[in-house]
Design a protein around this motif. Structure first.
Motif, PDB file in Angstrom:
ATOM      1  N   VAL A   1       0.829  -1.199   0.000  1.00 56.22           N
ATOM      2  CA  VAL A   1       0.000   0.000   0.000  1.00 56.22           C
ATOM      3  C   VAL A   1       0.869   1.257   0.000  1.00 56.22           C
ATOM      4  CG1 VAL A   1      -0.255   0.252   2.509  1.00 56.22           C
ATOM      5  CG2 VAL A   1      -2.120   0.990   0.991  1.00 56.22           C
ATOM      6  N   TYR A   2       2.107   1.154   0.511  1.00 56.63           N
ATOM      7  CA  TYR A   2       3.017   2.308   0.470  1.00 56.63           C
ATOM      8  C   TYR A   2       3.412   2.642  -0.968  1.00 56.63           C
ATOM      9  CZ  TYR A   2       3.530   1.401   5.487  1.00 56.63           C
ATOM     10  OH  TYR A   2       3.311   1.202   6.820  1.00 56.63           O
ATOM     11  N   SER A   3       3.637   1.625  -1.776  1.00 60.43           N
ATOM     12  CA  SER A   3       3.954   1.853  -3.186  1.00 60.43           C
ATOM     13  C   SER A   3       2.783   2.536  -3.885  1.00 60.43           C
ATOM     14  CB  SER A   3       4.270   0.525  -3.879  1.00 60.43           C
ATOM     15  OG  SER A   3       5.299  -0.165  -3.225  1.00 60.43           O
ATOM     16  N   TRP A   4       1.594   2.085  -3.567  1.00 60.88           N
ATOM     17  CA  TRP A   4       0.385   2.644  -4.184  1.00 60.88           C
ATOM     18  C   TRP A   4       0.211   4.105  -3.799  1.00 60.88           C
ATOM     19  CZ3 TRP A   4      -4.085  -1.150  -5.199  1.00 60.88           C
ATOM     20  CH2 TRP A   4      -5.038  -0.567  -6.028  1.00 60.88           C
ATOM     21  N   ARG A   5       0.418   4.410  -2.515  1.00 56.71           N
ATOM     22  CA  ARG A   5       0.258   5.786  -2.074  1.00 56.71           C
ATOM     23  C   ARG A   5       1.332   6.693  -2.677  1.00 56.71           C
ATOM     24  NH1 ARG A   5      -2.721   8.331  -1.083  1.00 56.71           N
ATOM     25  NH2 ARG A   5      -2.794   9.155   1.032  1.00 56.71           N
ATOM     26  N   LEU A   6       2.554   6.156  -2.816  1.00 58.05           N
ATOM     27  CA  LEU A   6       3.603   6.959  -3.454  1.00 58.05           C
ATOM     28  C   LEU A   6       3.267   7.189  -4.923  1.00 58.05           C
ATOM     29  CD1 LEU A   6       6.300   8.420  -3.302  1.00 58.05           C
ATOM     30  CD2 LEU A   6       7.451   6.231  -3.752  1.00 58.05           C
ATOM     31  N   LEU A   7       2.714   6.185  -5.590  1.00 58.95           N
ATOM     32  CA  LEU A   7       2.273   6.359  -6.979  1.00 58.95           C
ATOM     33  C   LEU A   7       1.271   7.505  -7.079  1.00 58.95           C
ATOM     34  CD1 LEU A   7       1.902   5.448  -9.965  1.00 58.95           C
ATOM     35  CD2 LEU A   7       0.164   3.846  -9.134  1.00 58.95           C
ATOM     36  N   GLU A   8       0.341   7.586  -6.152  1.00 57.84           N
ATOM     37  CA  GLU A   8      -0.656   8.657  -6.192  1.00 57.84           C
ATOM     38  C   GLU A   8      -0.014  10.023  -5.965  1.00 57.84           C
ATOM     39  OE1 GLU A   8      -4.719   6.286  -4.893  1.00 57.84           O
ATOM     40  OE2 GLU A   8      -3.593   7.359  -3.340  1.00 57.84           O
ATOM     41  N   LEU A   9       0.928  10.079  -5.028  1.00 56.04           N
ATOM     42  CA  LEU A   9       1.604  11.355  -4.770  1.00 56.04           C
ATOM     43  C   LEU A   9       2.411  11.808  -5.982  1.00 56.04           C
ATOM     44  CD1 LEU A   9       2.834  10.825  -1.094  1.00 56.04           C
ATOM     45  CD2 LEU A   9       1.034  12.379  -1.859  1.00 56.04           C
ATOM     46  N   LEU A  10       3.130  10.879  -6.610  1.00 56.07           N
ATOM     47  CA  LEU A  10       3.901  11.234  -7.799  1.00 56.07           C
ATOM     48  C   LEU A  10       2.981  11.625  -8.951  1.00 56.07           C
ATOM     49  CD1 LEU A  10       6.716   8.496  -7.838  1.00 56.07           C
ATOM     50  CD2 LEU A  10       6.781  10.783  -6.821  1.00 56.07           C
ATOM     51  N   SER A  11       1.862  10.938  -9.077  1.00 53.64           N
ATOM     52  CA  SER A  11       0.925  11.222 -10.168  1.00 53.64           C
ATOM     53  C   SER A  11       0.402  12.650 -10.095  1.00 53.64           C
ATOM     54  CB  SER A  11      -0.250  10.236 -10.127  1.00 53.64           C
ATOM     55  OG  SER A  11       0.189   8.905 -10.307  1.00 53.64           O
ATOM     56  N   GLN A  12       0.364  13.201  -8.895  1.00 55.71           N
ATOM     57  CA  GLN A  12      -0.105  14.573  -8.726  1.00 55.71           C
ATOM     58  C   GLN A  12       0.823  15.571  -9.423  1.00 55.71           C
ATOM     59  OE1 GLN A  12      -0.792  15.500  -4.611  1.00 55.71           O
ATOM     60  NE2 GLN A  12      -1.490  17.569  -5.022  1.00 55.71           N
ATOM     61  N   PHE A  13       2.095  15.155  -9.623  1.00 57.15           N
ATOM     62  CA  PHE A  13       3.091  16.047 -10.227  1.00 57.15           C
ATOM     63  C   PHE A  13       3.690  15.453 -11.504  1.00 57.15           C
ATOM     64  CE2 PHE A  13       2.768  17.172  -5.810  1.00 57.15           C
ATOM     65  CZ  PHE A  13       2.724  18.552  -5.847  1.00 57.15           C
ATOM     66  N   LYS A  14       2.869  14.700 -12.231  1.00 56.11           N
ATOM     67  CA  LYS A  14       3.352  14.046 -13.449  1.00 56.11           C
ATOM     68  C   LYS A  14       3.778  15.067 -14.510  1.00 56.11           C
ATOM     69  CE  LYS A  14      -1.468  13.396 -14.884  1.00 56.11           C
ATOM     70  NZ  LYS A  14      -2.541  12.400 -14.991  1.00 56.11           N
ATOM     71  N   GLY A  15       3.237  16.274 -14.432  1.00 55.74           N
ATOM     72  CA  GLY A  15       3.596  17.295 -15.414  1.00 55.74           C
ATOM     73  C   GLY A  15       4.998  17.833 -15.242  1.00 55.74           C
ATOM     74  N   THR A  16       5.490  17.844 -14.003  1.00 59.69           N
ATOM     75  CA  THR A  16       6.816  18.406 -13.724  1.00 59.69           C
ATOM     76  C   THR A  16       7.856  17.345 -13.398  1.00 59.69           C
ATOM     77  OG1 THR A  16       6.339  18.671 -11.353  1.00 59.69           O
ATOM     78  CG2 THR A  16       5.753  20.495 -12.818  1.00 59.69           C
ATOM     79  N   GLY A  17       7.407  16.167 -12.962  1.00 60.74           N
ATOM     80  CA  GLY A  17       8.350  15.134 -12.569  1.00 60.74           C
ATOM     81  C   GLY A  17       9.103  15.477 -11.295  1.00 60.74           C
ATOM     82  N   LEU A  18       8.531  16.336 -10.477  1.00 61.71           N
ATOM     83  CA  LEU A  18       9.197  16.764  -9.242  1.00 61.71           C
ATOM     84  C   LEU A  18       8.173  16.888  -8.123  1.00 61.71           C
ATOM     85  CD1 LEU A  18      11.590  17.881  -7.604  1.00 61.71           C
ATOM     86  CD2 LEU A  18      11.064  20.140  -8.539  1.00 61.71           C
ATOM     87  N   LEU A  19       8.374  16.117  -7.076  1.00 54.37           N
ATOM     88  CA  LEU A  19       7.539  16.201  -5.884  1.00 54.37           C
ATOM     89  C   LEU A  19       8.394  16.663  -4.714  1.00 54.37           C
ATOM     90  CD1 LEU A  19       5.148  15.589  -3.922  1.00 54.37           C
ATOM     91  CD2 LEU A  19       5.923  13.206  -3.906  1.00 54.37           C
ATOM     92  N   ARG A  20       8.032  17.789  -4.122  1.00 57.33           N
ATOM     93  CA  ARG A  20       8.641  18.250  -2.880  1.00 57.33           C
ATOM     94  C   ARG A  20       7.555  18.217  -1.812  1.00 57.33           C
ATOM     95  NH1 ARG A  20      11.153  22.603  -6.234  1.00 57.33           N
ATOM     96  NH2 ARG A  20      13.358  22.064  -6.521  1.00 57.33           N
ATOM     97  N   ILE A  21       7.848  17.586  -0.695  1.00 50.96           N
ATOM     98  CA  ILE A  21       6.824  17.404   0.324  1.00 50.96           C
ATOM     99  C   ILE A  21       7.461  17.405   1.705  1.00 50.96           C
ATOM    100  CG2 ILE A  21       6.946  14.879   0.135  1.00 50.96           C
ATOM    101  CD1 ILE A  21       3.896  14.824   0.622  1.00 50.96           C
ATOM    102  N   GLY A  22       6.817  18.064   2.656  1.00 51.49           N
ATOM    103  CA  GLY A  22       7.303  18.073   4.022  1.00 51.49           C
ATOM    104  C   GLY A  22       7.233  16.688   4.629  1.00 51.49           C
TER     105      GLY A  22
END
Length: 227
Positions: A138-159
């Motif tokens: 489920v951690y892989s799945w949740r990370l997929l969702e977080l990355l998908s939110q920034f598919k346009g830039t390919g960069l996720l910055r998160i606290g």
């Protein structure tokens, strides 16, 4: 789903995440909410087995177990308030029906979660369920969702606090970054690389000696369309 829901603590096990995502995938995303009628979707054991590449008996077991547990699962997130953050909790579903002899499960979504699932015009995240189907964490799945939110830039910055909240990380991992890296981040990154063809580089951001955030730079295999 809405970006708010993507970053919320979803409180789901892998089996429950499968059920919920498969049911969400069957919704008409352009449908306008009707406050007089519940939003209902049905998933059969045969559909479930085919979607996730599992045998029918396992599908029956997961649907039956999900019918018992999903009613109590909560979504948790923060929203701004006049005197500080407000903690919001809401259910995923208002009613669940499981037809034991027929092998299907029917979800009636909680009315307050409906605006996070359909008729979204902006601030939403989408990805192909087929690429999450092979994931076994489920951690892989949740990370997929977080990355998908920034598919346009390919960069996720998160606290770091927001990340551990969204991942539903265990308490021990929230208190110890080494545990978070070993049990959550590295296995999730590795599974997305191996099963979905992601190219991911990540690093921890520190303030002094304390990890305060994470940065993920990612791309996908050009021969694989993930989104």
């Amino acid at each position: 789903m809405s970006n708010v829901l993507v970053r919320a603590a979803q409180g789901l096990s892998l089996a429950e995440k499968r059920i919920m995502s498969a049911c969400i995938a069957k919704l008409d995303s352009k449908r306008l909410p009707d406050p007089t009628r519940p939003l209902v979707t049905r998933m059969s054991a045969s559909e479930f087995a085919e979607t996730f590449g599992i045998d029918t008996n396992t599908a029956y077991d997961e649907l039956q177990a999900g019918a018992k547990s999903l009613r109590e699962r909560l979504i948790r997130y923060e929203k701004p308030g006049r005197k500080g953050p407000q903690i919001v909790e809401m259910r995923w579903v208002g009613r669940i029906t499981y037809a034991k002899g027929e092998g299907w499960l029917e979800l009636s979504f909680w009315h307050e979660v409906v605006p996070h699932l359909i008729a979204l015009r902006d601030r939403f995240t989408s990805y192909k369920l087929s690429h999450a189907a092979a994931l076994r964490s489920v951690y892989s799945w949740r990370l997929l969702e977080l990355l998908s939110q920034f598919k346009g830039t390919g960069l996720l910055r998160i606290g770091i606090d927001e990340f551990t909240h969204a991942m539903d990380a265990p308490i021990s991992c929230r208190a110890n970054f080494k545990d978070l890296r070993r049990r959550v981040i590295e296995p999730a990154v590795q599974e997305l690389i191996e099963k979905d063809g992601f190219l991911i580089a990540w690093e921890a951001k520190k303030s002094g000696r304390k990890v305060t955030g994470l940065e993920f730079r990612f791309d996908t295999n050009p021969q694989t369309s993930l989104f």
